[in-house]
Scaffold this motif. Structure first.
Motif, mmCIF file in Angstrom:
data_model
loop_
_atom_site.group_PDB
_atom_site.id
_atom_site.type_symbol
_atom_site.label_atom_id
_atom_site.label_comp_id
_atom_site.label_asym_id
_atom_site.label_seq_id
_atom_site.Cartn_x
_atom_site.Cartn_y
_atom_site.Cartn_z
ATOM 1 N N UNK A 53 1.138 -1.883 0.253
ATOM 2 C CA UNK A 53 0.170 -0.046 0.111
ATOM 3 C C UNK A 53 1.102 0.917 0.461
ATOM 4 N N UNK A 54 1.882 1.416 0.904
ATOM 5 C CA UNK A 54 3.132 2.644 1.011
ATOM 6 C C UNK A 54 4.003 1.928 1.346
ATOM 7 N N UNK A 55 4.973 1.536 0.064
ATOM 8 C CA UNK A 55 5.503 1.511 -0.134
ATOM 9 C C UNK A 55 7.274 2.485 1.010
ATOM 10 N N UNK A 56 6.756 3.365 1.625
ATOM 11 C CA UNK A 56 7.496 3.986 2.989
ATOM 12 C C UNK A 56 7.655 3.862 4.040
ATOM 13 N N UNK A 57 6.163 3.437 3.997
ATOM 14 C CA UNK A 57 5.835 3.010 5.738
ATOM 15 C C UNK A 57 7.356 3.011 6.377
ATOM 16 N N UNK A 58 7.407 3.180 7.953
ATOM 17 C CA UNK A 58 8.447 2.769 8.422
ATOM 18 C C UNK A 58 7.957 2.001 9.136
ATOM 19 N N UNK A 59 9.080 0.717 9.432
ATOM 20 C CA UNK A 59 8.822 0.109 10.665
ATOM 21 C C UNK A 59 9.691 -0.194 11.609
ATOM 22 N N UNK A 60 9.006 -0.075 13.325
ATOM 23 C CA UNK A 60 9.987 -0.080 14.007
ATOM 24 C C UNK A 60 9.395 -1.819 14.788
ATOM 25 N N UNK A 61 10.788 -1.986 14.608
ATOM 26 C CA UNK A 61 10.477 -3.252 15.311
ATOM 27 C C UNK A 61 11.204 -4.182 17.003
ATOM 28 N N UNK A 62 10.606 -4.562 17.042
ATOM 29 C CA UNK A 62 10.647 -4.934 19.117
ATOM 30 C C UNK A 62 10.666 -6.972 18.616
ATOM 31 N N UNK A 63 12.031 -7.172 19.038
ATOM 32 C CA UNK A 63 12.345 -8.564 18.980
ATOM 33 C C UNK A 63 13.257 -9.204 19.949
ATOM 34 N N UNK A 64 13.134 -10.323 19.972
ATOM 35 C CA UNK A 64 14.954 -11.279 21.143
ATOM 36 C C UNK A 64 15.822 -11.715 20.194
ATOM 37 N N UNK A 65 15.797 -11.299 18.414
ATOM 38 C CA UNK A 65 16.712 -12.346 17.606
ATOM 39 C C UNK A 65 17.433 -10.831 16.927
ATOM 40 N N UNK A 66 18.398 -10.501 16.731
ATOM 41 C CA UNK A 66 18.764 -9.237 16.350
ATOM 42 C C UNK A 66 18.814 -10.222 14.669
ATOM 43 N N UNK A 67 19.402 -11.640 14.423
ATOM 44 C CA UNK A 67 19.334 -11.373 13.229
ATOM 45 C C UNK A 67 18.596 -12.383 12.654
ATOM 46 N N UNK A 68 17.035 -11.726 11.746
ATOM 47 C CA UNK A 68 15.108 -12.572 12.295
ATOM 48 C C UNK A 68 15.076 -11.365 10.684
ATOM 49 N N UNK A 69 14.516 -12.669 10.009
ATOM 50 C CA UNK A 69 13.266 -12.382 8.819
ATOM 51 C C UNK A 69 12.915 -10.165 9.498
ATOM 52 N N UNK A 70 12.273 -10.391 10.230
ATOM 53 C CA UNK A 70 11.581 -8.715 11.170
ATOM 54 C C UNK A 70 12.948 -7.825 11.146
ATOM 55 N N UNK A 71 14.181 -8.206 11.768
ATOM 56 C CA UNK A 71 15.316 -7.714 12.006
ATOM 57 C C UNK A 71 15.151 -6.951 10.030
ATOM 58 N N UNK A 72 15.847 -7.414 9.882
ATOM 59 C CA UNK A 72 16.246 -7.823 8.221
ATOM 60 C C UNK A 72 15.267 -6.483 7.397
#
Length: 202
Positions: free
Chosen positions: A113-132
């Motif tokens: 919908x909005x290619x530039x929408x920023x994403x803040x992730x809160x996660x326990x894994x530095x190497x993860x798909x969400x972090x990427x």
């Protein structure tokens, strides 16, 4: 029971003290201020399961302190609720593993919908798909759950909630939010009474 209680409290307290600090917190607060308070968007928090309940909690705290926010269930987003997004919004996504399928798919849907929408992730894994795929990642430190099975979200949700508090408090400070402002958004209950009373005494 007393010994168990003390062990649990101490383990979770250690996890809180071990939350790693980085300039990602400054970046996250800056993004929220820019998109919500300067551009007029809103914060959209999401997560699946227990993490989703933490996302809802964070959203309600932001809303009551002057930062418009909503909670979006990632599964319902796939059935039309993604339409709640607007161009200047910002996503706050909570996932301990950083690999929750519905949360990762939510990023794809949102950026379709909005290619530039920023994403803040809160996660326990530095190497993860969400972090990427995130613009900013706030790491929990990855402490083990106090659940005897090591499975039920316990320590992780405690840490996620506190990270949310760090964001809420620092955005509130930057926006100079007052007791009078709070009273306008929280009429009922003891907090409504307290905030109105404090506003009257200023």
């Amino acid at each position: 029971m007393e010994e168990s209680m003390r062990q649990i409290v101490e383990a979770e307290a250690r996890a809180l003290h071990a939350i790693p600090y980085s300039d990602a917190y400054d970046k996250a607060v800056g993004l929220i201020l820019e998109h919500v308070h300067r551009r007029g968007g809103k914060l959209v928090a999401s997560g699946m399961g227990k993490a989703g309940q933490i996302a809802l909690n964070i959203a309600t705290k932001f809303s009551s302190t002057g930062t418009p926010a909503v909670s979006l269930h990632p599964s319902e987003a796939q059935h039309g609720d993604i339409g709640v997004l607007q161009p200047d919004d910002i996503l706050l996504l909570v996932s301990n593993s950083g690999s929750t399928r519905e949360v990762i798919e939510l990023v794809t849907l949102a950026r379709r919908l909005y290619p530039a929408i920023p994403v803040i992730a809160v996660t326990g894994r530095a190497e993860s798909e969400l972090t990427r795929v995130a613009d900013v990642t706030l790491l929990t430190g990855g402490a083990e759950e106090v659940c005897p099975l090591g499975l039920t979200p316990t320590t992780s949700t405690t840490v996620m909630s506190v990270i949310g508090d760090v964001l809420v408090v620092n955005v509130t400070r930057r926006t100079s939010f007052t007791a009078e402002d709070y009273a306008k958004r929280h009429h009922g209950g003891f907090l409504g009474f307290k905030s109105r009373n404090e506003a009257d005494n200023i």
